[in-house]
Scaffold this motif. Structure first.
Motif, PDB file in Angstrom:
ATOM      1  N   PHE A  14      -3.573   9.754  -4.348  1.00  0.00           N
ATOM      2  CA  PHE A  14      -4.317   8.842  -5.210  1.00  0.00           C
ATOM      3  C   PHE A  14      -3.528   7.559  -5.518  1.00  0.00           C
ATOM      4  CE2 PHE A  14      -5.557   7.251  -9.411  1.00  0.00           C
ATOM      5  CZ  PHE A  14      -6.807   6.778  -9.042  1.00  0.00           C
ATOM      6  N   GLN A  15      -2.213   7.710  -5.703  1.00  0.00           N
ATOM      7  CA  GLN A  15      -1.386   6.538  -6.006  1.00  0.00           C
ATOM      8  C   GLN A  15      -1.507   5.504  -4.879  1.00  0.00           C
ATOM      9  OE1 GLN A  15      -0.827   6.751  -9.198  1.00  0.00           O
ATOM     10  NE2 GLN A  15       0.036   4.705  -8.870  1.00  0.00           N
ATOM     11  N   ARG A  16      -1.478   6.024  -3.635  1.00  0.00           N
ATOM     12  CA  ARG A  16      -1.612   5.123  -2.477  1.00  0.00           C
ATOM     13  C   ARG A  16      -2.978   4.450  -2.480  1.00  0.00           C
ATOM     14  NH1 ARG A  16       0.839   8.749   2.217  1.00  0.00           N
ATOM     15  NH2 ARG A  16       2.986   8.124   1.823  1.00  0.00           N
ATOM     16  N   ILE A  17      -4.006   5.226  -2.777  1.00  0.00           N
ATOM     17  CA  ILE A  17      -5.370   4.649  -2.794  1.00  0.00           C
ATOM     18  C   ILE A  17      -5.406   3.495  -3.793  1.00  0.00           C
ATOM     19  CG2 ILE A  17      -7.789   5.120  -3.447  1.00  0.00           C
ATOM     20  CD1 ILE A  17      -7.436   7.955  -2.329  1.00  0.00           C
ATOM     21  N   LYS A  18      -4.815   3.743  -4.957  1.00  0.00           N
ATOM     22  CA  LYS A  18      -4.827   2.700  -6.014  1.00  0.00           C
ATOM     23  C   LYS A  18      -4.126   1.428  -5.558  1.00  0.00           C
ATOM     24  CE  LYS A  18      -4.119   2.833 -10.564  1.00  0.00           C
ATOM     25  NZ  LYS A  18      -3.620   3.284 -11.874  1.00  0.00           N
ATOM     26  N   GLU A  19      -2.959   1.640  -4.916  1.00  0.00           N
ATOM     27  CA  GLU A  19      -2.207   0.472  -4.420  1.00  0.00           C
ATOM     28  C   GLU A  19      -2.996  -0.251  -3.327  1.00  0.00           C
ATOM     29  OE1 GLU A  19       0.623  -0.796  -5.453  1.00  0.00           O
ATOM     30  OE2 GLU A  19       0.722   0.704  -7.059  1.00  0.00           O
ATOM     31  N   GLN A  20      -3.629   0.530  -2.461  1.00  0.00           N
ATOM     32  CA  GLN A  20      -4.343  -0.088  -1.327  1.00  0.00           C
ATOM     33  C   GLN A  20      -5.477  -0.994  -1.821  1.00  0.00           C
ATOM     34  OE1 GLN A  20      -5.426   3.217   1.203  1.00  0.00           O
ATOM     35  NE2 GLN A  20      -3.348   3.488   1.946  1.00  0.00           N
TER      36      GLN A  20
END
Ligand code: NAP
Length: 285
Positions: free
Chosen positions: A253-259
């Motif tokens: 999820f953290q990656r999704i948010k950054e993306q």
């Protein structure tokens, strides 16, 4: 403007990963709390088990079904499911059975979008039109889309049943749609363009991609724009002026948010072409 993205579920269960119901529930809840409400599934994901995982996780999350948009797909038969070989099937009986199964797995009585997963090589457009009309009238499916259809096939079906989009493979490393009119067609019809695998094969550990020059340029642009590599890759797709809606496939999820911050990143036109040339390995004609 709210970023237009869809959350993909293909990696929730793959050769190296298998989300538990609890992990899937957390991911759905985190997305929901960030207003990421669209999820992309397929009957065959996770060897025909991901829809069931999603259905269980959604129940557990306590989120109302009507607050999300759920799409799924059918039409690809894995080897051993019906025939010995891999095949496509868009017959009425297959689609209706598959939709009923998806509804059961997802614990819902409607799909927001049903995608025909591949352009069936033995397609019967009249039969498909009748099937989709029946599904729409029954209330089981609200909208339809296709994946990887040629421009001719998209036009033929769209003339019979309005299609939301052609979901296509598009990224800096898979850029064919720029040159075969697929993107142009969707733009011209004022449709959204859903793109899958928007990061290409960049993070694929098994990839034998040897384009060192491309990697070097991506790394230098990552420094120049002060952005993560995945943000540069996404920003490259988003610069294309045809209502690009990336389907983000990360399970993190953290990656999704950054993306999603890639929506605030505008690559210069020169850098966009620089990346394209490095990916193609040759100058444009
Ligand atoms: N219609 C079709 O035929 C079709 C075909 C393929 C896919 N799809 C849909 O499109 C969705 C997205 O496709 P995709 O899964 O190929 O998307 P993607 O977003 O291009 O790639 C996701 C993969 O990249 C990894 N990744 C992302 N950022 C990373 C980073 N910074 N470092 C290392 N690894 C990173 C993810 O691992 P982590 O999970 O560890 O972050 C995940 O395995 C699928 O889930 C599916 O819903 C449709």
């Amino acid at each position: 403007m709210k970023p237009q993205v869809v959350i993909g579920t293909m990696q929730w269960k793959n050769n190296t990963k298998c989300l538990s119901v609890e992990e899937a529930t957390d991911l759905i809840k985190n997305c929901y709390n960030e207003n990421l409400l669209k999820f992309d599934l397929a009957d065959m994901y996770g060897n025909y088990t991901t829809e069931d995982l999603f259905g269980q996780a959604l129940s557990k999350s306590g989120i109302k079904r009507s607050n999300l948009k759920l799409s799924t797909k059918c039409g690809i038969l894995s080897p051993g499911t019906k025939y010995k070989v891999k095949a496509y099937d868009t017959s009425k009986i297959h689609i209706i059975n598959s939709v009923n199964n998806s509804l059961k797995n997802l614990k819902t009585d409607y799909l927001d979008v049903l995608f025909i997963h591949r352009q069936d090589l033995l397609i019967n457009f009249e039969e498909l039109e009748s099937t989709l009309t029946e599904l729409k009238l029954s209330g089981k499916v609200k909208n339809f889309g296709v994946c990887n259809f040629s421009t001719y096939a998209f036009e033929a079906l769209n003339n019979k049943i309005p299609l939301l989009t052609n979901q296509i493979n598009f990224s800096l490393t898979q850029y064919k749609a720029l040159f075969n009119d697929t993107l142009f067609q969707l733009g011209n019809l004022n449709k959204k363009t859903q793109i899958y695998s928007p990061l290409g094969n960049y993070f694929d550990k098994n990839s034998n991609d040897t384009r060192e020059n491309l990697k070097n340029i991506i790394n230098s642009l990552s420094e120049k724009y002060n952005a993560d590599i995945d943000q540069i890759l996404l920003a490259w797709t988003l610069k294309v002026p045809y209502k690009i809606t990336p389907i983000l496939g990360s399970t993190n999820f953290q990656r999704i948010k950054e993306q999603i911050n890639a929506f605030n990143l505008t690559l210069s036109t020169e850098d966009w072409y620089l990346l394209l040339e490095a990916s193609r390995g040759v100058e444009l004609e």
